[in-house]
Design an enzyme around this catalytic site. Structure first.
Site, PDB file in Angstrom:
ATOM      1  N   ASN A   1      -2.314   3.883   1.586  1.00 22.16           N
ATOM      2  CA  ASN A   1      -1.191   2.966   1.415  1.00 22.16           C
ATOM      3  C   ASN A   1      -1.708   1.827   0.547  1.00 22.16           C
ATOM      4  OD1 ASN A   1       0.821   1.077   1.605  1.00 22.16           O
ATOM      5  ND2 ASN A   1       0.476   0.592   3.770  1.00 22.16           N
ATOM      6  N   TRP A   2      -1.327   1.867  -0.719  1.00 23.96           N
ATOM      7  CA  TRP A   2      -1.869   0.889  -1.664  1.00 23.96           C
ATOM      8  C   TRP A   2      -1.194  -0.480  -1.572  1.00 23.96           C
ATOM      9  CZ3 TRP A   2      -2.857   3.839  -6.957  1.00 23.96           C
ATOM     10  CH2 TRP A   2      -3.978   4.660  -6.793  1.00 23.96           C
ATOM     11  N   LYS A   3      -0.122  -0.571  -0.808  1.00 24.35           N
ATOM     12  CA  LYS A   3       0.615  -1.845  -0.681  1.00 24.35           C
ATOM     13  C   LYS A   3       0.937  -2.394  -2.085  1.00 24.35           C
ATOM     14  CE  LYS A   3      -1.576  -2.331   3.740  1.00 24.35           C
ATOM     15  NZ  LYS A   3      -2.025  -3.170   4.837  1.00 24.35           N
TER      16      LYS A   3
ATOM     17  N   HIS B   1       6.523   0.401   8.276  1.00 25.62           N
ATOM     18  CA  HIS B   1       5.179  -0.199   8.274  1.00 25.62           C
ATOM     19  C   HIS B   1       5.274  -1.603   8.894  1.00 25.62           C
ATOM     20  CE1 HIS B   1       1.545  -2.153   6.848  1.00 25.62           C
ATOM     21  NE2 HIS B   1       1.032  -0.943   6.815  1.00 25.62           N
TER      22      HIS B   1
ATOM     23  N   GLU C   1       4.176  -4.373   8.079  1.00 27.69           N
ATOM     24  CA  GLU C   1       4.488  -5.477   7.153  1.00 27.69           C
ATOM     25  C   GLU C   1       5.989  -5.509   6.856  1.00 27.69           C
ATOM     26  OE1 GLU C   1       1.491  -4.440   4.257  1.00 27.69           O
ATOM     27  OE2 GLU C   1      -0.017  -4.945   5.756  1.00 27.69           O
TER      28      GLU C   1
ATOM     29  N   GLU D   1      -0.347   2.433  14.219  1.00 28.26           N
ATOM     30  CA  GLU D   1      -1.129   1.368  13.594  1.00 28.26           C
ATOM     31  C   GLU D   1      -1.027   0.107  14.446  1.00 28.26           C
ATOM     32  OE1 GLU D   1      -1.556   1.995   9.085  1.00 28.26           O
ATOM     33  OE2 GLU D   1       0.445   1.209   9.397  1.00 28.26           O
TER      34      GLU D   1
ATOM     35  N   GLY E   1      -5.720  -4.555   8.316  1.00 22.52           N
ATOM     36  CA  GLY E   1      -6.242  -5.508   7.345  1.00 22.52           C
ATOM     37  C   GLY E   1      -7.143  -6.563   7.957  1.00 22.52           C
TER      38      GLY E   1
ATOM     39  N   SER F   1      -7.697  -0.690   9.497  1.00 24.94           N
ATOM     40  CA  SER F   1      -9.111  -0.914   9.146  1.00 24.94           C
ATOM     41  C   SER F   1      -9.972   0.350   9.155  1.00 24.94           C
ATOM     42  CB  SER F   1      -9.730  -1.988  10.051  1.00 24.94           C
ATOM     43  OG  SER F   1      -9.060  -3.215   9.868  1.00 24.94           O
TER      44      SER F   1
ATOM     45  N   GLY G   1      -5.299   1.466   4.251  1.00 23.83           N
ATOM     46  CA  GLY G   1      -4.943   0.444   3.276  1.00 23.83           C
ATOM     47  C   GLY G   1      -6.120   0.134   2.372  1.00 23.83           C
TER      48      GLY G   1
END
Ligand code: PGA
Length: 255
Positions: free
Chosen positions: A9-11, A94, A96, A168, A174, A213, A234
Site C-alpha cells: 500500500n503505497w499511500k 483502510h 486512514e 491492521e 506506521g 509495521s 506500507g
C-alpha cells in the site's frame, strides 16, 4: 498448499523516479507468493506499463474507490474507471480513510458492493485503536466493523473469492510497533471463525492479511502463523529491495 500474498500500500507516496527505482531493484521472478501493489490512482497505468516492460508479474489495484457509480462527484475515482485501467483490486476501509476522511461502516459497505459490482477484489480493512485494545474491546470492534461493513454481502459472489480481509491494528500502522505473531494470530483466528459462523461467508478460504509495521525483519514470524495468509505493507513496500525480500519470505513459507 495455501497461497501467501504480499500487498504493498503505497499511500500518497512515490513519484515517477522512485517508481523507476522500485522496478530496478525488484527481484521477484523466482517467488511463488503473489505480489500486489496499490499506488496512487494516477499511477495505476504507470505501474502496469512498467511491470510489463520489466517482465515482472504482479497485480495492481486502487487504495480507494467512490461508492457512486459515476457523475458529478469532483475529485473521486469510480470503480469502473480503475477497472478500465487494468486494476484488479481495491482497498476498502483502510484506517486512514476511516480516521482522516471519516468513512464509516455504512459508507464502506456501499464501496464494497460497488467494487464487487465492477469485478474488483476487495481488501476490506479492519482493526482496533490502542485504547480499544487496552480496554479489552478488540473482538467487539472487529465484530462491528465486519458485521456492518460486509452487510448483505452479495451471495452470488461467494464462490468467486473476491474478498480478502486485512487485520491492521491501528496502533501498529506506521508506528514501528508491530503486533506480536501471537496477537496477530489470535485476531486472525477470531476473524476467520466469525466470517463463517456469524456472517455465513467462507472464512476458511478467505485470505486474511496482517498489516502494521511489517518489514523483512519481522515478516517471517507473522507469515508463519496458521491463519495469516499474507501482509498488507506500507512503508516497507516502497523500496524494491524490501518488497522483494518480503515476497521471498512469503514464498519460502509456501514450500
Ligand atoms: P505500515 O502501513 O506498514 O507502514 O505500518 C501499513 C498500512 O497502512 O497498510
Amino acid at each position: 498448499m495455501r497461497k501467501k500474498f504480499i500487498i504493498g500500500n503505497w499511500k500518497m507516496n512515490q513519484d515517477l523516479s522512485s517508481i523507476e527505482s522500485f522496478f530496478s531493484n525488484l527481484s521477484i521472478s523466482d517467488c511463488q507468493s503473489e505480489t500486489w501493489v496499490s499506488p496512487q490512482a494516477v499511477h495505476i497505468s504507470t505501474l502496469l506499463d512498467k511491470a510489463k516492460s520489466a517482465g515482472k508479474s504482479f497485480f495492481v489495484g486502487a487504495q480507494n474507490i467512490s461508492e457512486q457509480e459515476g457523475g458529478a462527484f469532483t475529485g473521486e475515482n469510480s470503480a469502473s474507471a480503475v477497472k478500465d485501467l487494468g486494476a484488479t483490486f481495491t482497498l476498502v476501509g483502510h484506517s486512514e480513510r476511516r480516521a482522516i476522511y471519516k468513512e464509516d461502516n455504512q459508507l464502506l459497505n456501499k464501496k464494497l458492493k460497488m467494487a464487487l459490482a465492477h469485478d474488483l477484489v476487495v481488501i476490506f480493512c479492519v482493526g482496533e485503536l490502542l485504547e480499544e485494545r487496552k480496554n479489552g474491546m478488540t473482538e467487539a470492534v472487529l465484530k462491528n466493523q465486519l458485521t456492518e461493513g460486509l452487510k448483505d454481502y452479495p451471495q452470488d459472489d461467494l464462490s468467486r473469492s473476491r474478498l480478502m480481509i486485512a487485520y491492521e491494528p491501528v496502533w501498529a500502522i506506521g508506528t514501528g510497533e508491530v503486533a506480536t505473531p501471537e496477537q496477530a494470530q489470535e485476531a486472525h483466528h477470531f476473524i476467520r471463525r466469525f466470517l463463517s459462523s456469524d456472517l455465513d461467508l467462507d472464512g476458511t478460504n478467505t485470505p486474511l492479511l496482517y498489516g502494521g509495521s511489517v518489514k523483512p525483519s519481522n515478516a517471517e514470524g507473522l507469515l508463519a502463523q496458521p491463519d495469516i495468509d499474507g501482509a498488507l505493507v506500507g512503508g516497507a513496500s516502497l523500496k524494491g529491495e524490501d518488497f522483494s525480500q518480503l515476497a521471498q519470505i512469503a514464498s519460502k513459507l509456501m514450500k
